[in-house]
Design a protein around this motif. Structure first.
Motif, short mmCIF file in Angstrom:
data_model
loop_
_atom_site.label_atom_id
_atom_site.label_comp_id
_atom_site.label_asym_id
_atom_site.label_seq_id
_atom_site.Cartn_x
_atom_site.Cartn_y
_atom_site.Cartn_z
N ALA A 495 0.82 -1.21 0.00
CA ALA A 495 0.00 0.00 0.00
C ALA A 495 0.86 1.26 0.00
O ALA A 495 0.31 2.37 0.07
N GLY A 496 2.18 1.10 -0.06
CA GLY A 496 3.07 2.25 -0.07
C GLY A 496 3.34 2.84 1.29
O GLY A 496 3.81 3.98 1.39
N ARG A 497 3.07 2.07 2.35
CA ARG A 497 3.28 2.58 3.71
C ARG A 497 4.68 2.18 4.20
O ARG A 497 5.14 1.07 3.92
N PRO A 498 5.36 3.07 4.99
CA PRO A 498 6.68 2.74 5.54
C PRO A 498 6.54 1.72 6.67
O PRO A 498 5.42 1.39 7.09
N PRO A 499 7.65 1.20 7.18
CA PRO A 499 7.59 0.22 8.28
C PRO A 499 6.84 0.76 9.50
O PRO A 499 6.76 1.97 9.73
N ARG A 500 6.32 -0.14 10.28
CA ARG A 500 5.49 0.24 11.43
C ARG A 500 6.23 1.12 12.42
O ARG A 500 5.65 2.03 13.01
N ASP A 501 7.52 0.88 12.61
CA ASP A 501 8.30 1.66 13.58
C ASP A 501 8.92 2.92 12.98
O ASP A 501 9.68 3.60 13.65
N TRP A 502 8.62 3.24 11.73
CA TRP A 502 9.17 4.43 11.11
C TRP A 502 8.60 5.67 11.80
O TRP A 502 7.39 5.87 11.83
N PRO A 503 9.43 6.55 12.38
CA PRO A 503 8.94 7.62 13.25
C PRO A 503 8.53 8.91 12.54
O PRO A 503 7.99 9.82 13.19
N LEU A 504 8.79 9.03 11.23
CA LEU A 504 8.55 10.29 10.54
C LEU A 504 7.28 10.23 9.69
O LEU A 504 6.82 9.15 9.32
N THR A 505 6.75 11.41 9.38
CA THR A 505 5.54 11.46 8.54
C THR A 505 5.88 11.24 7.07
O THR A 505 5.03 10.76 6.32
N ARG A 506 7.08 11.56 6.64
CA ARG A 506 7.49 11.33 5.26
C ARG A 506 7.94 9.89 5.08
O ARG A 506 8.29 9.20 6.04
N ALA A 507 7.98 9.44 3.83
CA ALA A 507 8.52 8.12 3.51
C ALA A 507 10.04 8.16 3.50
O ALA A 507 10.64 9.23 3.33
N PRO A 508 10.70 7.03 3.67
CA PRO A 508 12.17 7.02 3.60
C PRO A 508 12.67 7.49 2.23
O PRO A 508 12.07 7.18 1.20
N TYR A 509 13.78 8.26 2.25
CA TYR A 509 14.40 8.65 0.99
C TYR A 509 14.96 7.40 0.29
O TYR A 509 15.08 6.33 0.89
N HIS A 510 15.33 7.58 -0.98
CA HIS A 510 15.68 6.44 -1.82
C HIS A 510 16.76 5.54 -1.21
O HIS A 510 16.65 4.32 -1.24
N LEU A 511 17.83 6.11 -0.67
CA LEU A 511 18.92 5.31 -0.10
C LEU A 511 18.89 5.28 1.42
O LEU A 511 19.84 4.80 2.05
N GLU A 512 17.81 5.74 2.01
CA GLU A 512 17.70 5.76 3.46
C GLU A 512 17.18 4.42 3.94
O GLU A 512 16.24 3.85 3.37
N CYS A 513 17.77 3.90 5.01
CA CYS A 513 17.33 2.61 5.53
C CYS A 513 16.20 2.81 6.52
O CYS A 513 15.64 3.91 6.64
N SER A 514 15.86 1.79 7.27
CA SER A 514 14.72 1.87 8.18
C SER A 514 15.00 2.70 9.42
O SER A 514 14.10 2.91 10.25
N VAL A 515 16.23 3.18 9.58
CA VAL A 515 16.59 4.10 10.66
C VAL A 515 16.82 5.47 10.04
O VAL A 515 17.75 5.65 9.25
N PRO A 516 15.98 6.47 10.34
CA PRO A 516 16.12 7.79 9.71
C PRO A 516 17.52 8.37 9.89
O PRO A 516 18.13 8.24 10.96
N GLY A 517 18.02 9.01 8.84
CA GLY A 517 19.34 9.63 8.91
C GLY A 517 20.49 8.70 8.66
O GLY A 517 21.65 9.12 8.64
N VAL A 518 20.21 7.40 8.43
CA VAL A 518 21.24 6.43 8.09
C VAL A 518 21.00 5.98 6.65
O VAL A 518 19.96 5.41 6.33
N PHE A 519 21.98 6.26 5.78
CA PHE A 519 21.85 5.98 4.36
C PHE A 519 22.78 4.83 3.98
O PHE A 519 23.79 4.60 4.63
N VAL A 520 22.41 4.12 2.93
CA VAL A 520 23.16 2.93 2.53
C VAL A 520 23.58 3.08 1.07
O VAL A 520 22.77 3.47 0.22
N ALA A 521 24.85 2.78 0.79
CA ALA A 521 25.38 2.91 -0.57
C ALA A 521 26.25 1.72 -0.91
O ALA A 521 26.97 1.20 -0.06
#
Length: 553
Positions: A495-521
């Motif tokens: 349905a396009g919803r982020p993980p249940r524990d995602w704390p922000l109102t926005r969806a994760p950015y493209h390279l952002e993992c399930s912890v906000p502010g942590v990006f993966v490359a």
């Protein structure tokens, strides 16, 4: 005073020979000794004399059209006498086809067209880059570290790899060659080995990598408690992220467990990376990127391991294995992947003692005259096979599938098929590795018939896929079923919803993992393209998303 490295120029036309020597002397005479010869045979005699005296040849510049021996023929024979020298062919426009063929035939580093006027534009820039590359790996009169340890020791192997990948000059002595030094340094007991002896007299007995890093001047602890961004992992993705972050004004820390370059840094030659038509070794590419990062002000830690990432206010705290920690606004995870372990009986016991994962340049030289086995059928295995074929008497590539073309680039397949020293055995698996204190035999199985065969072997290099080192991350970091980190769209449900524990109102950015502010490359990210160029691109993209994250917070 040690002798200056030699630039050897070969041309049968005396006027041209003098002109080349004049231009070389004008620009390089203060750092190099310019020697000229007027035939290929004379030049080979000069090289033999230099080698006998222990003098280093940094550059061989040969005219192509010479009577008796062409420039290509000279460079081919010179490879045995001066294997590390940079090879340049001087040719007319009509002979460019021969020069291009020589790129593969004699590992030509460059060809120059006559005339080369003005040399400030057409000669010096090319030679400057080649000589800079040569100087980074040159081993002129030895003044570096002495490593004492048994060849078939996993600890010795680990130290050799660490020193080689960090561009630290060293020599490895054992047996009779090391007897006098061991006595003088009070290292007669084998329990004290491996050991490192430094020029100023320091002796490290069975050192950790962190102790070695500190002794050779590599930073192992952070110089500040807080950074704008911390990059974990020094492969192409991590180096790309660090360079772009620092160049855009972010205070950046790069943390690497062993040496910058990652798996790509162990590659003997990368030939399909944009901008390097003659190819580039993984170590050279890593060193260039490291130098670039330092120039932009990146702080680099070596032999440092991050063991935990936890929330800290609006940022993230990173805990190191030694108990220290730093904080950052954002984190880029670029830890890459580790080689998958060989599922064969005895492989674990003989790792580092004949069974190796990946390959670095120093191993190839140790394989001179031996038969080498390479397991794998992807590009890394192909590059290693071609590199080992320059030293070993034979290279056997063991492929589980029916055709190496299924997973290897065509340019590598073509060169492997054309090399008489490389044999490819398809539908073959390693069932067991055997030996007392080091590898002595392989038990090979035919995957079609199940029939087994025992063959003698002393070195086996494994390239059979990769697994992500993400087990140290907590449960908050969502991974796929193979352990790769999920990011951006891969975190959303149907349905396009982020993980249940995602704390922000926005969806994760493209390279952002399930912890906000942590990006993966790079390779550690789920569904990433496992190529050097894409890893560098993701590192740069991660920094763009870090900026977006910082602006929103």
């Amino acid at each position: 005073m040690p002798a200056r490295p030699v630039l050897l120029t070969v041309d049968d036309d005396r006027a041209v020979s003098r002109a080349v020597a004049r231009d070389l002397r004008r620009h390089y005479g203060d750092r190099y000794r310019i020697v000229r010869a007027e035939s290929g045979r004379d030049a080979l005699a000069v090289l033999r004399e230099l080698t006998a005296r222990g003098e280093a040849a940094a550059l061989l510049l040969a005219d192509h059209r010479m009577p008796g021996m062409t420039g290509v023929e000279f460079l081919e024979q010179a490879m045995d006498l001066a294997p590390t020298a940079k090879r340049v062919l001087l040719t007319a426009y009509a002979d460019t086809d021969a020069a291009i063929r020589a790129i593969n035939d004699v590992d030509l580093d460059h060809y120059l067209l006559k005339p080369w006027d003005p040399p400030e534009e057409l000669l010096y820039p090319v030679l400057d880059e080649l000589l800079e590359a040569w100087s980074r790996t040159a081993r002129a009169p030895f003044e570096g570290i002495t490593l004492l340890g048994h060849q078939w020791s996993a600890e010795t192997q680990q130290l050799k790899e660490f020193l080689a990948r960090n561009q630290v000059p060293y020599r490895h002595l054992q047996g009779e060659d090391a007897a006098g030094i061991r006595t003088a340094a009070d290292l007669a007991d084998d329990a004290t080995l491996p050991a490192l002896l430094f020029p100023e007299g320091t002796v490290l007995r069975r050192p950790t990598l962190q102790q070695v890093a500190q002794q050779v001047g590599l930073a192992t602890t952070a110089g500040s408690p807080f950074y704008d961004v911390v990059v974990v992992g020094g492969g192409p993705a991590g180096l790309g992220a660090a360079v772009y972050a620092a160049s855009e004004g972010l205070r950046t820390l790069l943390v690497e467990r062993t040496a910058t370059g990652g798996q790509a840094g162990q590659s003997s030659r990368i030939e399909n990376y944009l901008g390097f038509p003659l190819g580039v070794s993984g170590s050279e590419l890593a060193q260039r990127a490291r130098d670039q990062a330092v120039r932009f002000g990146v702080e680099l830690l070596t032999a440092a391991e991050v063991v935990q990432i936890a929330p800290k206010g609006d940022g993230r705290a990173l805990l190191f294995a030694d108990g220290s920690q730093v904080a950052a606004h954002a984190v880029v995870l670029a830890t890459g992947v580790s080689w998958r372990l060989l599922p064969a009986d005895g492989a674990a016991d003989l790792t580092g003692r004949g069974v190796y994962y990946g390959a670095v340049a120093h191993e190839a030289a140790d394989c001179a005259g031996e038969e080498v086995f390479v397991v794998g059928a992807a590009n890394s295995a192909g590059q290693a096979a071609l590199h080992f074929a320059r030293f070993a008497s034979k290279v056997v590539v063991l492929c589980r599938g029916t055709d190496i073309r299924q997973s290897m680039s065509e340019y590598l397949v073509a060169r492997i098929e054309a090399d008489p020293l490389i044999e490819v055995r398809t539908c073959t698996q390693v069932r067991a590795v055997e030996g007392a204190d080091h590898l002595e035999r392989l038990v090979l199985a035919d995957s079609r018939t199940g029939a087994t065969e025992v063959v003698p072997a002393s070195r086996l290099f494994v390239f059979i896929g990769a697994s992500p080192p993400t087990e140290w991350l907590g449960e908050a970091f969502l991974r796929d079923d193979r352990g790769f980190l999920r990011t951006g769209p891969a975190l959303l449900d149907e349905a396009g919803r982020p993980p249940r524990d995602w704390p922000l109102t926005r969806a994760p950015y493209h390279l952002e993992c399930s912890v906000p502010g942590v990006f993966v490359a790079g390779d550690v990210r789920a569904e990433s393209v496992k190529r050097v160029a894409s890893a560098v691109g993701e590192g740069a993209m991660a920094v763009t998303l870090v900026h977006r994250y910082l602006e929103a917070n």
